[in-house]
Motif scaffolding. Structure first.
Motif, PDB file in Angstrom:
ATOM      1  N   ARG A  44       1.277   3.905   9.872  1.00 40.86           N
ATOM      2  CA  ARG A  44       2.725   4.073  10.087  1.00 40.86           C
ATOM      3  C   ARG A  44       3.121   3.705  11.517  1.00 40.86           C
ATOM      4  O   ARG A  44       4.241   3.964  11.937  1.00 40.86           O
ATOM      5  CB  ARG A  44       3.146   5.519   9.781  1.00 40.86           C
ATOM      6  N   LYS A  56       1.476   0.630   3.646  1.00 41.27           N
ATOM      7  CA  LYS A  56       0.529   0.944   2.554  1.00 41.27           C
ATOM      8  C   LYS A  56      -0.654  -0.012   2.573  1.00 41.27           C
ATOM      9  O   LYS A  56      -0.518  -1.182   2.956  1.00 41.27           O
ATOM     10  CB  LYS A  56       1.223   0.809   1.187  1.00 41.27           C
ATOM     11  N   VAL A  57      -1.783   0.492   2.109  1.00 43.67           N
ATOM     12  CA  VAL A  57      -2.933  -0.355   1.796  1.00 43.67           C
ATOM     13  C   VAL A  57      -3.217  -0.191   0.307  1.00 43.67           C
ATOM     14  O   VAL A  57      -2.868   0.848  -0.263  1.00 43.67           O
ATOM     15  CB  VAL A  57      -4.177   0.036   2.638  1.00 43.67           C
ATOM     16  N   GLU A  69       0.284  -4.985  -2.955  1.00 43.23           N
ATOM     17  CA  GLU A  69       0.300  -4.449  -4.314  1.00 43.23           C
ATOM     18  C   GLU A  69      -1.009  -4.789  -5.025  1.00 43.23           C
ATOM     19  O   GLU A  69      -1.347  -5.964  -5.212  1.00 43.23           O
ATOM     20  CB  GLU A  69       1.498  -4.940  -5.150  1.00 43.23           C
TER      21      GLU A  69
HETATM   22  N1  LIG Z   1       2.129   0.161  -4.781  1.00 43.33           N
HETATM   23  C1  LIG Z   1       0.997   0.111  -3.906  1.00 43.33           C
HETATM   24  C2  LIG Z   1       0.555   1.535  -3.584  1.00 43.33           C
HETATM   25  C3  LIG Z   1      -0.414   1.571  -2.442  1.00 43.33           C
HETATM   26  C4  LIG Z   1      -0.588   2.986  -1.919  1.00 43.33           C
HETATM   27  O1  LIG Z   1       0.056   3.941  -2.394  1.00 43.33           O
HETATM   28  N2  LIG Z   1      -1.459   3.141  -0.922  1.00 43.33           N
HETATM   29  C5  LIG Z   1      -1.656   4.426  -0.259  1.00 43.33           C
HETATM   30  C6  LIG Z   1      -3.156   4.733  -0.169  1.00 43.33           C
HETATM   31  S1  LIG Z   1      -3.869   5.121  -1.736  1.00 43.33           S
HETATM   32  C7  LIG Z   1      -1.180   4.307   1.190  1.00 43.33           C
HETATM   33  O2  LIG Z   1      -1.363   3.270   1.806  1.00 43.33           O
HETATM   34  N3  LIG Z   1      -0.616   5.387   1.748  1.00 43.33           N
HETATM   35  C8  LIG Z   1      -0.312   5.469   3.141  1.00 43.33           C
HETATM   36  C9  LIG Z   1       1.055   5.963   3.478  1.00 43.33           C
HETATM   37  O3  LIG Z   1       1.952   5.901   2.639  1.00 43.33           O
HETATM   38  O4  LIG Z   1       1.248   6.398   4.607  1.00 43.33           O
HETATM   39  C10 LIG Z   1      -0.132  -0.688  -4.562  1.00 43.33           C
HETATM   40  O5  LIG Z   1      -0.262  -0.643  -5.787  1.00 43.33           O
HETATM   41  O6  LIG Z   1      -0.898  -1.363  -3.861  1.00 43.33           O
END
Ligand SMILES: N[C@@H](CCC(=O)N[C@@H](CS)C(=O)NCC(=O)O)C(=O)O
Length: 216
Positions: A44, A56-57, A69
């Motif tokens: 972030r 996101k990853v 994605e």
């Molecule tokens: N829609 C995305 C979802 C990715 C996702 O939710 N990643 C989570 C980790 S499992 C993330 O990066 N969360 C960190 C945050 O939101 O701060 C995909 O399918 O790749």
């Protein structure tokens, strides 16, 4: 291989990016990790938000393009390495079902999992992108019961995505541990690539926790 052909996976251990790393291993793809310590909130911070504004990853940088994605990344990477045999080609009769089940993951399964984990009141089936939870899961199980893989005898990148996702959703109690789902998930998680990546993930996650705790 020219250096610009290498893939960069924006990564954090024990997340959805784990499945992408397993896929890269299964494809024998040349890749580098750009590791983010999520426990320290690095996903972030401005440096990463400049790469993926959602923070996101997984995300993948390759030849000057960014792919985010899991669904898009799975299709992109498996097509990039046809020699690995994990992606039916455009004229292969398996291509349609292959794309169908990858898309089903992002459009139906993921939103159903979020609704379930938040104990949300079900949306009427006619307005819900996945009909309802039981119908969605029934369709998936019906396909997997014909196994051993989504496309029958043939392992594809779709199975890497699904086998790993079912593993963690069963672990979190979001999906019932039926015989069909358990055996299917184990077919993927018992493979050397998954075993290797999860062992490295455990060590990396412990380092991240220690680094975040040291920062306070
Ligand atoms: N829609 C995305 C979802 C990715 C996702 O939710 N990643 C989570 C980790 S499992 C993330 O990066 N969360 C960190 C945050 O939101 O701060 C995909 O399918 O790749």
């Amino acid at each position: 291989m020219p250096p610009e052909d290498r893939i960069t996976l924006h990564y954090s251990p024990q997340t959805r990016a784990t499945g992408t790393r397993v896929l890269l291993e299964e494809l024998a793809a040349p890749y580098d990790l750009h590791v983010l310590n999520m426990k320290a909130g690095e996903q972030r911070q401005a440096a990463y938000l400049a790469i993926n504004p959602l923070g996101k990853v997984p995300a993948v940088s390759h030849r000057g393009s960014l792919v985010t994605e899991q669904v898009a990344i799975t299709i992109y990477l498996a097509d990039l390495f046809p020699q690995a045999g994990l992606a039916p080609g455009p004229r292969d009769p398996g291509r349609g079902p292959y794309l169908r089940w990858i898309a089903f993951y992002g459009s139906c399964f993921e939103p159903a999992m979020i609704d379930r984990s938040l104990n949300r009141e079900p949306t009427p089936a006619i307005q819900s992108p996945y009909s309802d939870y039981d119908t969605m899961l029934g369709a998936l199980q019906g396909q997997l019961a014909q196994g051993p893989y989504l496309l029958g005898e043939r392992l594809t990148a779709a199975d890497i995505l699904w086998g790993i996702a079912l593993g963690w959703t069963m672990m979190f109690g979001l999906v019932p541990k039926t015989d069909v789902l358990t055996r299917y998930s184990q077919r993927i998680t018992s493979r050397p690539a998954f075993q290797r990546v999860t062992a490295e993930d455990a060590a990396m996650a412990a380092e991240h926790a220690a680094a975040a705790a040291a920062k306070g």
